[in-house]
Write a protein that holds these residues in place. Structure first.
Motif, short mmCIF file in Angstrom:
data_model
loop_
_atom_site.label_atom_id
_atom_site.label_comp_id
_atom_site.label_asym_id
_atom_site.label_seq_id
_atom_site.Cartn_x
_atom_site.Cartn_y
_atom_site.Cartn_z
N GLU A 20 0.85 -1.19 0.00
CA GLU A 20 0.00 0.00 0.00
C GLU A 20 0.88 1.24 0.00
N GLY A 21 0.24 2.38 -0.32
CA GLY A 21 0.94 3.66 -0.24
C GLY A 21 2.14 3.74 -1.14
N ALA A 22 3.26 4.27 -0.61
CA ALA A 22 4.47 4.51 -1.40
C ALA A 22 5.05 3.20 -1.93
N GLU A 23 4.94 2.13 -1.12
CA GLU A 23 5.48 0.84 -1.55
C GLU A 23 4.73 0.31 -2.77
N GLU A 27 6.26 -0.25 -6.71
CA GLU A 27 6.13 -1.52 -7.43
C GLU A 27 5.46 -1.32 -8.78
N LEU A 28 4.43 -0.47 -8.82
CA LEU A 28 3.73 -0.20 -10.09
C LEU A 28 4.65 0.51 -11.09
N LEU A 59 -3.87 8.80 -5.39
CA LEU A 59 -5.04 9.47 -4.84
C LEU A 59 -5.35 8.96 -3.44
N ARG A 60 -5.27 7.62 -3.23
CA ARG A 60 -5.52 7.06 -1.90
C ARG A 60 -4.52 7.58 -0.89
N SER A 61 -3.28 7.71 -1.33
CA SER A 61 -2.24 8.21 -0.43
C SER A 61 -2.53 9.64 0.00
#
Length: 302
Positions: A20-23, A27-28, A59-61
């Motif tokens: 999730e988030g920055a990680e 990866e993407l 956006l979620r971040s």
């Protein structure tokens, strides 16, 4: 020759599990660098999917960073100080806890929740100042939605209101809390009571206890401290040979105290000697099922 696009998509999904988030964003971006740069066809569609996932992750971040205001629960209970802007919350928190806070004679001096610990009868209670709530808080106006989230986690509310200010200001805050579906035990602190009394607040809100308090009057601060303790709904039981009390949820018996000290003591406990409100006389010997009251002192027998 690249692997089939359906297989590649399954591999990507497995690589994203638990991230999730920055990680997840890193990866993407790595996946995008590995994908063949076809302009059309299945791999072009796969690149669009990964790009969309990357944008959604960003956006979620942003949403999490904007709406996340957490206050870690400390002490025996957490009490939220809530009221309109410039109601004297910061000065009151400073007087109760000795924490140093920026205060000023203008609205919105405090912009984020401020936690502080205060000691009541030997028990640490956490106070959290919630910045001035305004109308439209449940809809997120003024950035208030995360503040209401902090309020939901509190055990009780201390509504703060300048005793000389229009009652409508506090009513608006209470309405917002109600609209947000938050129900907690509450008391009203009529602040700056050296300039005005709490008569108007008592007349308008007869269902609430109103405590007049001025940071210039130490006795009034101590009265408010005791009212805060009553808000917690907890009880203090002191040990004959100790200093700090044991904190329990009422109703509590001698056995509950013994078990709180140590389970083995609970097994051996036959009763206690009691000094305080629940005893008919000092040092009364009682059984293990004896119901204790706040501020009792006990000597466990066993």
């Amino acid at each position: 020759m690249p692997m089939p696009h359906r297989t590649f998509k399954q591999v990507i999904k497995r690589r994203l599990v638990g991230k999730e988030g920055a990680e997840r964003a890193r990866e993407l971006r790595a996946v995008l660098a590995e994908l063949p740069n076809y302009r059309n066809g299945p791999y072009a569609d796969l690149r669009k999917w990964v790009t969309a996932e990357l944008e959604a992750s960003r956006l979620r971040s942003k949403v999490v960073r904007r709406d996340s205001i957490a206050v870690r629960h400390e002490g025996a209970a957490q009490i939220a100080l809530v009221g309109p802007p410039n109601a004297g919350k910061s000065s009151l928190l400073q007087a109760l806890s000795n924490i140093q806070i920026k205060t000023g004679a203008y609205a919105f001096t405090t912009t984020r929740p401020v936690p502080a610990l205060t000691r009541v009868g030997g028990v640490l209670v956490q106070l959290v100042e919630i910045p001035g709530l305004i109308e439209g808080a449940p809809a997120g106006r003024g950035g208030a939605r995360p503040l209401l989230g902090v309020l939901r986690n509190a055990d009780a509310i201390l509504f703060c209101h300048d005793a000389d200010a229009p009652i409508e200001q506090l009513q608006a805050v209470m309405d917002e809390v109600t609209e947000a579906g938050i129900e907690r035990p509450a008391v009203i602190a009529a602040t700056k009571s050296d300039e005005a009394d709490g008569a108007a607040l008592r007349a308008t809100f007869p269902e609430y206890q109103v405590v007049e308090v001025s940071v210039l009057d130490d006795a009034s601060v101590e009265r408010l401290r005791e009212a805060i303790w009553q808000l917690t709904g907890l009880m203090r039981v002191y040990l004959r040979d100790g200093e700090d009390p044991i904190v329990l949820h009422p109703p509590a018996t001698v056995l509950d105290v013994a078990d709180a000290i140590h389970h083995d003591l609970g097994v051996r406990c036959t009763g206690a000697r009691v000094w305080g409100p629940s005893a008919h006389f000092d040092g009364q010997q009682v059984g293990r099922a004896h119901l204790l009251e706040d501020r009792d002192t006990v000597e466990i027998l066993g």
